[in-house]
Design a protein around this motif. Structure first.
Motif, short mmCIF file in Angstrom:
data_model
loop_
_atom_site.label_atom_id
_atom_site.label_comp_id
_atom_site.label_asym_id
_atom_site.label_seq_id
_atom_site.Cartn_x
_atom_site.Cartn_y
_atom_site.Cartn_z
N PRO A 283 0.99 -1.21 0.17
CA PRO A 283 -0.02 -0.08 0.05
C PRO A 283 0.97 1.24 -0.01
O PRO A 283 2.13 1.32 0.44
N THR A 284 0.38 2.23 -0.70
CA THR A 284 1.16 3.64 -0.50
C THR A 284 1.08 4.04 0.67
O THR A 284 0.22 3.77 1.60
N ALA A 285 1.71 5.19 0.94
CA ALA A 285 1.79 5.96 2.17
C ALA A 285 0.53 6.47 2.64
O ALA A 285 -0.13 6.19 3.73
N LYS A 286 -0.15 6.87 1.60
CA LYS A 286 -1.61 7.50 1.80
C LYS A 286 -2.55 6.29 2.04
O LYS A 286 -3.39 6.43 3.07
N HIS A 287 -2.56 5.32 1.61
CA HIS A 287 -3.46 4.15 1.76
C HIS A 287 -3.06 3.38 3.04
O HIS A 287 -4.01 2.44 3.46
N ARG A 288 -1.99 3.24 3.47
CA ARG A 288 -1.50 2.29 4.46
C ARG A 288 -2.53 2.26 5.90
O ARG A 288 -2.60 1.27 6.26
N SER A 289 -2.68 3.34 6.15
CA SER A 289 -3.86 3.32 7.38
C SER A 289 -5.14 2.85 7.20
O SER A 289 -5.80 2.51 8.11
N GLN A 290 -5.43 2.69 5.74
CA GLN A 290 -6.89 2.40 5.44
C GLN A 290 -6.90 0.77 5.19
O GLN A 290 -7.93 0.30 4.75
N THR A 291 -6.00 -0.04 5.40
CA THR A 291 -6.01 -1.24 5.17
C THR A 291 -5.15 -2.08 6.33
O THR A 291 -4.35 -1.37 7.11
#
Length: 284
Positions: free
Chosen positions: A175-183
């Protein structure tokens, strides 16, 4: 001789697809404009016996009927709905999902509880976190079946391998840095059939690098022009549980209508039976 070898290696490197190329091809695999299916699901705790996973307790059995349809309107790429047929105590429980195109929001998910006659939207526990919970008590999480936005990840081709006699690519997704917290997952590894780009095996790891789940896709067959897997197993390594799915009936590209996905079919069993009866007759 030395320069010839270097040239050959360079040529092979240029001809090999990138991880993103492979994932793009997977996303374009044809699974039909519409689909009707009946699957049997078994879920149990497991133990190892002679190198194989076997149920350590009596498995819970469910029979699930599903329909799905491509939409291509209102920003929605597709819609799917699944109903529990068995056991009788859960009959009519349903799961509904809207998938959106790349420019829109994440998948929209709903669960219908017939005892309460209530349709509840499935949301994450926090505004920026992943959805929790599992589909019909299986080891498949709600997050696992969301439509994934390709740009939320970076991809790396790790190499090539063989699984069940199939030549496969091995691709790592992060996951990208932006998406990391969402998965819930820090990375995944996918084994992808080189000829038809079907997923053969998938491993999901947490953010600390520990293996959480493995998906196995078996009994891959071609029906008309469409390739599909008739058996799937999901192993939850942290919980020592697994769910197994077997495709019992299938109809590809039947004439589904918007009415079959309307919320009325959830509350009105007779209406649902009337709409789906002709489609069931097509399934084999």
């Amino acid at each position: 001789m030395f320069s010839t070898t270097i040239g050959l290696v360079a040529l092979l490197a240029l001809s090999a697809p990138s991880g993103r190329d492979i994932v793009d091809s997977m996303d374009k695999v044809d699974d039909g404009k519409t689909q009707y299916s009946v699957r049997m699901m078994l879920t149990c705790t497991f133990k190892m016996k002679a190198g194989k996973r076997v149920c350590a307790s009596k498995p819970r059995k469910k029979v699930i009927e599903g329909i799905q349809m491509d939409m291509g309107k209102d920003g929605r790429d597709g819609i799917s709905m699944s109903y529990i047929l068995e056991p009788a105590t859960e009959r009519g429980m349903a799961f509904k999902q809207y998938d959106y195109d790349e420019a829109k929001d994440t998948s929209e998910q709903w669960m219908y509880m017939p005892a309460l006659k209530k349709l509840k939207r499935i949301v994450s526990d926090s505004s920026n976190g992943p959805r929790t919970g599992t589909l019909f008590g299986s080891e498949i999480g709600y997050e696992d079946i969301e439509r994934r936005k390709l740009d939320d990840y970076t991809y790396k081709l790790l190499g090539e391998d063989k699984v069940d006699g199939q030549d496969v690519y091995v691709v790592e997704s992060t996951p990208t840095a932006k998406h990391r917290s969402q998965t819930s997952y820090g990375k995944s590894k996918s084994w992808v059939n080189k000829s038809n780009y079907l997923l053969v095996k998938n491993e999901l790891y947490d953010h600390q690098g520990a293996l959480v789940k493995t998906f196995f896709f078996k009994d891959i067959q071609q029906v008309g022009d469409i390739w599909l897997s008739r058996k799937m197993a999901v192993v939850n390594h942290k919980k020592n549980r697994m769910s197994m799915f077997a495709l019992k009936k299938l109809a590809l590209n039947p004439a589904l209508t918007d009415a079959m996905f309307d919320n009325r079919v959830l509350d009105d069993g007779a209406y649902r039976e009337k709409l789906l009866a002709p489609i069931r007759d097509l399934a084999k």
